[in-house]
Design a protein around this motif. Structure first.
Motif, PDB file in Angstrom:
ATOM      1  N   THR A 131       0.813  -1.212   0.000  1.00  0.00           N
ATOM      2  CA  THR A 131       0.000   0.000   0.000  1.00  0.00           C
ATOM      3  C   THR A 131       0.849   1.266   0.000  1.00  0.00           C
ATOM      4  OG1 THR A 131      -0.080   0.152   2.413  1.00  0.00           O
ATOM      5  CG2 THR A 131      -1.757  -1.222   1.342  1.00  0.00           C
ATOM      6  N   ALA A 132       0.177   2.391  -0.231  1.00  0.00           N
ATOM      7  CA  ALA A 132       0.836   3.694  -0.135  1.00  0.00           C
ATOM      8  C   ALA A 132       1.342   3.936   1.276  1.00  0.00           C
ATOM      9  CB  ALA A 132      -0.137   4.794  -0.552  1.00  0.00           C
ATOM     10  N   GLU A 133       0.626   3.407   2.275  1.00  0.00           N
ATOM     11  CA  GLU A 133       1.086   3.520   3.662  1.00  0.00           C
ATOM     12  C   GLU A 133       2.392   2.772   3.848  1.00  0.00           C
ATOM     13  OE1 GLU A 133       0.674   5.711   6.534  1.00  0.00           O
ATOM     14  OE2 GLU A 133      -1.403   5.274   5.953  1.00  0.00           O
ATOM     15  N   ASP A 134       2.492   1.599   3.246  1.00  0.00           N
ATOM     16  CA  ASP A 134       3.728   0.824   3.337  1.00  0.00           C
ATOM     17  C   ASP A 134       4.906   1.596   2.746  1.00  0.00           C
ATOM     18  OD1 ASP A 134       2.373  -1.362   4.452  1.00  0.00           O
ATOM     19  OD2 ASP A 134       1.955  -2.247   2.483  1.00  0.00           O
ATOM     20  N   LEU A 135       4.662   2.362   1.690  1.00  0.00           N
ATOM     21  CA  LEU A 135       5.723   3.123   1.028  1.00  0.00           C
ATOM     22  C   LEU A 135       6.024   4.442   1.730  1.00  0.00           C
ATOM     23  CD1 LEU A 135       4.714   2.481  -2.685  1.00  0.00           C
ATOM     24  CD2 LEU A 135       6.725   1.578  -1.519  1.00  0.00           C
ATOM     25  N   GLY A 136       5.182   4.829   2.695  1.00  0.00           N
ATOM     26  CA  GLY A 136       5.465   6.008   3.506  1.00  0.00           C
ATOM     27  C   GLY A 136       5.180   7.338   2.855  1.00  0.00           C
ATOM     28  N   VAL A 137       4.297   7.379   1.838  1.00  0.00           N
ATOM     29  CA  VAL A 137       4.048   8.653   1.155  1.00  0.00           C
ATOM     30  C   VAL A 137       2.595   9.107   1.245  1.00  0.00           C
ATOM     31  CG1 VAL A 137       5.956   8.393  -0.478  1.00  0.00           C
ATOM     32  CG2 VAL A 137       3.710   7.482  -1.063  1.00  0.00           C
ATOM     33  N   ALA A 138       1.741   8.350   1.941  1.00  0.00           N
ATOM     34  CA  ALA A 138       0.325   8.724   2.006  1.00  0.00           C
ATOM     35  C   ALA A 138       0.124  10.067   2.679  1.00  0.00           C
ATOM     36  CB  ALA A 138      -0.471   7.634   2.726  1.00  0.00           C
ATOM     37  N   GLY A 139       0.921  10.357   3.702  1.00  0.00           N
ATOM     38  CA  GLY A 139       0.809  11.650   4.375  1.00  0.00           C
ATOM     39  C   GLY A 139       1.142  12.805   3.458  1.00  0.00           C
ATOM     40  N   ALA A 140       2.206  12.651   2.660  1.00  0.00           N
ATOM     41  CA  ALA A 140       2.577  13.715   1.718  1.00  0.00           C
ATOM     42  C   ALA A 140       1.503  13.892   0.655  1.00  0.00           C
ATOM     43  CB  ALA A 140       3.917  13.379   1.070  1.00  0.00           C
ATOM     44  N   MET A 141       0.902  12.797   0.204  1.00  0.00           N
ATOM     45  CA  MET A 141      -0.188  12.898  -0.768  1.00  0.00           C
ATOM     46  C   MET A 141      -1.352  13.695  -0.177  1.00  0.00           C
ATOM     47  SD  MET A 141      -0.126   8.956  -2.158  1.00  0.00           S
ATOM     48  CE  MET A 141      -1.449   9.138  -3.350  1.00  0.00           C
ATOM     49  N   ALA A 142      -1.670  13.440   1.094  1.00  0.00           N
ATOM     50  CA  ALA A 142      -2.768  14.151   1.740  1.00  0.00           C
ATOM     51  C   ALA A 142      -2.480  15.647   1.834  1.00  0.00           C
ATOM     52  CB  ALA A 142      -3.019  13.566   3.127  1.00  0.00           C
ATOM     53  N   VAL A 143      -1.235  16.007   2.092  1.00  0.00           N
ATOM     54  CA  VAL A 143      -0.865  17.425   2.170  1.00  0.00           C
ATOM     55  C   VAL A 143      -1.059  18.096   0.811  1.00  0.00           C
ATOM     56  CG1 VAL A 143       1.067  19.008   2.508  1.00  0.00           C
ATOM     57  CG2 VAL A 143       0.720  17.116   4.107  1.00  0.00           C
ATOM     58  N   ILE A 144      -0.650  17.413  -0.264  1.00  0.00           N
ATOM     59  CA  ILE A 144      -0.839  17.964  -1.613  1.00  0.00           C
ATOM     60  C   ILE A 144      -2.318  18.214  -1.890  1.00  0.00           C
ATOM     61  CG2 ILE A 144      -0.643  17.422  -4.077  1.00  0.00           C
ATOM     62  CD1 ILE A 144       1.923  15.878  -3.417  1.00  0.00           C
ATOM     63  N   LEU A 145      -3.171  17.365  -1.356  1.00  0.00           N
ATOM     64  CA  LEU A 145      -4.613  17.408  -1.656  1.00  0.00           C
ATOM     65  C   LEU A 145      -5.414  18.225  -0.649  1.00  0.00           C
ATOM     66  CD1 LEU A 145      -4.987  13.641  -2.601  1.00  0.00           C
ATOM     67  CD2 LEU A 145      -5.043  15.574  -4.188  1.00  0.00           C
ATOM     68  N   ARG A 146      -4.764  18.860   0.310  1.00  0.00           N
ATOM     69  CA  ARG A 146      -5.485  19.550   1.383  1.00  0.00           C
ATOM     70  C   ARG A 146      -6.498  20.540   0.846  1.00  0.00           C
ATOM     71  NH1 ARG A 146      -2.577  23.973   5.086  1.00  0.00           N
ATOM     72  NH2 ARG A 146      -2.557  24.890   3.004  1.00  0.00           N
ATOM     73  N   ASP A 147      -6.077  21.459  -0.005  1.00  0.00           N
ATOM     74  CA  ASP A 147      -6.999  22.470  -0.531  1.00  0.00           C
ATOM     75  C   ASP A 147      -7.921  21.892  -1.596  1.00  0.00           C
ATOM     76  OD1 ASP A 147      -6.042  24.428   1.134  1.00  0.00           O
ATOM     77  OD2 ASP A 147      -4.600  25.203  -0.322  1.00  0.00           O
TER      78      ASP A 147
END
Length: 566
Positions: free
Chosen positions: A237-253
């Motif tokens: 998963t994206a969680e396994d790769l450690g980038v889900a948090g950064a993706m969420a930040v990009i999508l905040r607005d």
């Protein structure tokens, strides 16, 4: 017969609109000023805090019969109906998808409505808007880069390079990028492997945002995205790769809905834009929740016919979003029903047959099986349908009478609507019928239970909604179904990707086909979006530009004005 009246182009009509200040539009909707974030003078973002209220509005979905390749005007009906409801004193709001720039530059052109039932500013709506699609593209491709980076640095998670399901996306139609090889060059340039591009509207991140109910929900969904499988079949998963948090930040607005207005100054929330043939085909849950917290009636759209958009709207969006529909509009046109008679074949980019415009109630009558079937589909969900006869200038009154006759026979409300030529005034009859239908008791139900197996869910949609005799699976599809059940994905709803040009999976079958079986050739798990995706037919998600693309007509004048956008 309705006499043809030449209309100015959509862009010409939109350019003459006198736009109201966005603060006034938001105030009409009932959104507090502190929840409104201006994006220039004519667009605003709405903070998710505005969705916190208790839903009070009636929820109306606009669907259609099986369309021709040209579409039958669902978006214009949404806008025209909303305008008409407001003319009748109802605080109504439209919630619609944002157009993908791929089809905008392709043969379809824009998707802001048409004639005097448009959302404005139409050029901003069709081109970039507030950059939500670009944010989705960036978040998606960040995960794509993380996959290849993980392979390059040793593949600690054991991803099977032959079973990586996460591709790349862009918001332009480019058939040359459907299949590509990455990692060419020096050793430092990555691992060589086959992959490809889809269009941004087909991204799982797009659907994920459409169905997310909050920032926390979006973040959790991003983490659940499956990018591929290990050699022993374990999902990565994206969680396994450690980038889900950064993706969420990009999508905040990008998760905040966009507020625009109709040509008559009423509010319209435009947010997300998943395709209707391969995904849910609806606008976002958060936009609808903002609208339902403030408006009396919320009019939204589900892509293509009731067999596709409405089925997913009810079985997926309403179920996952906790939403309750009050009524459904089924858009019907004379030209589409004549096509369902089997006498005509419409090709995009080619002139319509002249014989299509000749008065022929019998040809309309021969195509009524399609309308009857779509009304049955809506009623199978316990929702009250209303037939909207979307009138074209070439129609004849005798042909409209045939459609109204079927509605009367079935006890279904029906109205002719001329909103494209007349704006909200042309849809007031439809608005009255919709208001009456929305007061009827609704016994909303879904086609299947989440506890059913994935195979049972697919079978239920195929037989109970489409009218198929059953389902046939390729060996690969059957194996995938078992893999997903074993992985714990069996409690997800199902989206079936098929042609939108027939209730069946064969685009050449008109009317209400019987005696056919649904051929499922591939099954994928879109765990982040929250459903399993079954493919019946060739569903390419990177369209190519047409031979005569709309992009060839679009030009920027020296004064900054845009021409050629339809």
């Amino acid at each position: 017969m309705s006499r043809p009246t030449p209309l100015p182009s959509d862009l010409e009509i939109a350019s003459t609109a006198r736009l109201r200040p966005m603060a006034e539009v938001a105030a009409d909707l009932g959104v507090a000023p502190e929840h409104v974030e201006p994006y220039g003078h004519d667009v605003a973002k709405i903070d998710l805090a505005a969705a916190a209220g208790v839903p009070r509005g009636k929820y109306v979905v606009v669907s259609a019969i099986t369309p021709t390749p040209l579409g039958e005007g669902k978006t214009t009906v949404v806008v025209g109906l909303t305008q008409a409801l407001r003319r009748l004193g109802t605080n109504a709001v439209a919630t619609l998808r944002q157009p993908s720039m791929g089809p905008t530059f392709g043969i379809k052109g824009g998707a802001a409505g048409g004639g005097y039932s448009q959302v404005v500013p139409m050029e901003r709506l069709n081109l970039h808007l507030t950059g939500d699609f670009h944010a989705i593209t960036a978040a998606h491709n960040l995960l794509s880069a993380a996959v290849d980076n993980h392979l390059h640095f040793g593949n600690e998670l054991g991803l099977d390079e032959r079973n990586i399901t996460w591709r790349r996306v862009m918001d332009v139609n480019d058939r040359s990028l459907r299949n590509v090889i990455v990692g060419l060059g020096a050793r430092a340039d990555g691992v060589v492997r086959e992959t490809g591009f889809d269009i941004t509207a087909a991204s799982e991140v797009m659907v994920l945002m459409t169905l997310a109910t909050s920032y926390q929900d979006m973040r959790a969904r991003l983490g659940r995205i499956v990018v591929g499988y290990t050699g022993v079949g374990k999902p990565v998963t994206a969680e396994d790769l450690g980038v889900a948090g950064a993706m969420a930040v990009i999508l905040r607005d990008a998760l905040k809905p966009n507020l625009l207005q109709t040509l008559e100054g009423g509010p319209a929330l435009i947010h997300c834009g998943p395709f209707g043939n391969i995904a849910t085909g609806t606008s976002s849950v958060v936009a609808d929740k903002v609208a339902l917290s403030h408006a009396d009636v919320v009019v939204t759209e589900a892509g293509f016919g009731a067999d596709m958009g409405a089925e997913r709207f009810f079985n997926v969006k309403c179920r996952l979003g906790g939403l309750e529909p009050a009524a459904a509009v089924v858009v019907a046109t004379v030209r589409a029903l004549k096509v369902h008679s089997g006498h005509y074949d419409i090709k995009p980019g080619r002139p319509l047959p002249e014989a299509l415009f000749a008065e022929s109630p019998d040809e309309v009558r021969a195509g009524l099986a399609n309308l009857r079937k779509h009304l049955e589909i809506i009623q199978s969900f316990g929702v009250t349908p209303v037939v909207a006869i979307n009138a074209f200038p070439q129609d004849h009154d005798s042909e409209h009478a045939v459609i109204a006759g079927l509605a009367a026979e079935l006890g279904v409300r029906c109205a002719v609507t001329r909103h494209v030529a007349q704006g909200g005034a042309g849809a007031e009859d439809l608005a009255r019928e919709v208001l009456a239908a929305s007061e009827q008791p609704t016994r909303f139900t879904t086609t299947y239970a989440l506890e059913d197996t994935l195979e049972e869910k697919i079978e239920a949609i195929a037989t109970r909604v489409y009218g198929a005799d059953g389902v046939d699976y390729t060996p690969a599809a059957a194996k995938s179904l078992q893999t997903y059940e074993d992985a714990g994905f069996g409690d997800l709803p199902v989206v079936i990707a098929k042609t939108h040009l027939s209730i069946s999976s064969d685009p050449t079958l008109r009317g209400a086909p019987t005696g056919w079986r649904l051929p499922v050739r591939e099954v994928r798990a879109n765990v982040g979006a929250g459903y399993v995706y079954a493919i019946a037919g060739d569903m390419r998600t990177m369209p190519g530009l047409s031979r005569h693309p709309n992009a060839e007509r679009i030009e920027l004048a020296p004064d900054g004005t845009i021409s050629g956008l339809s």
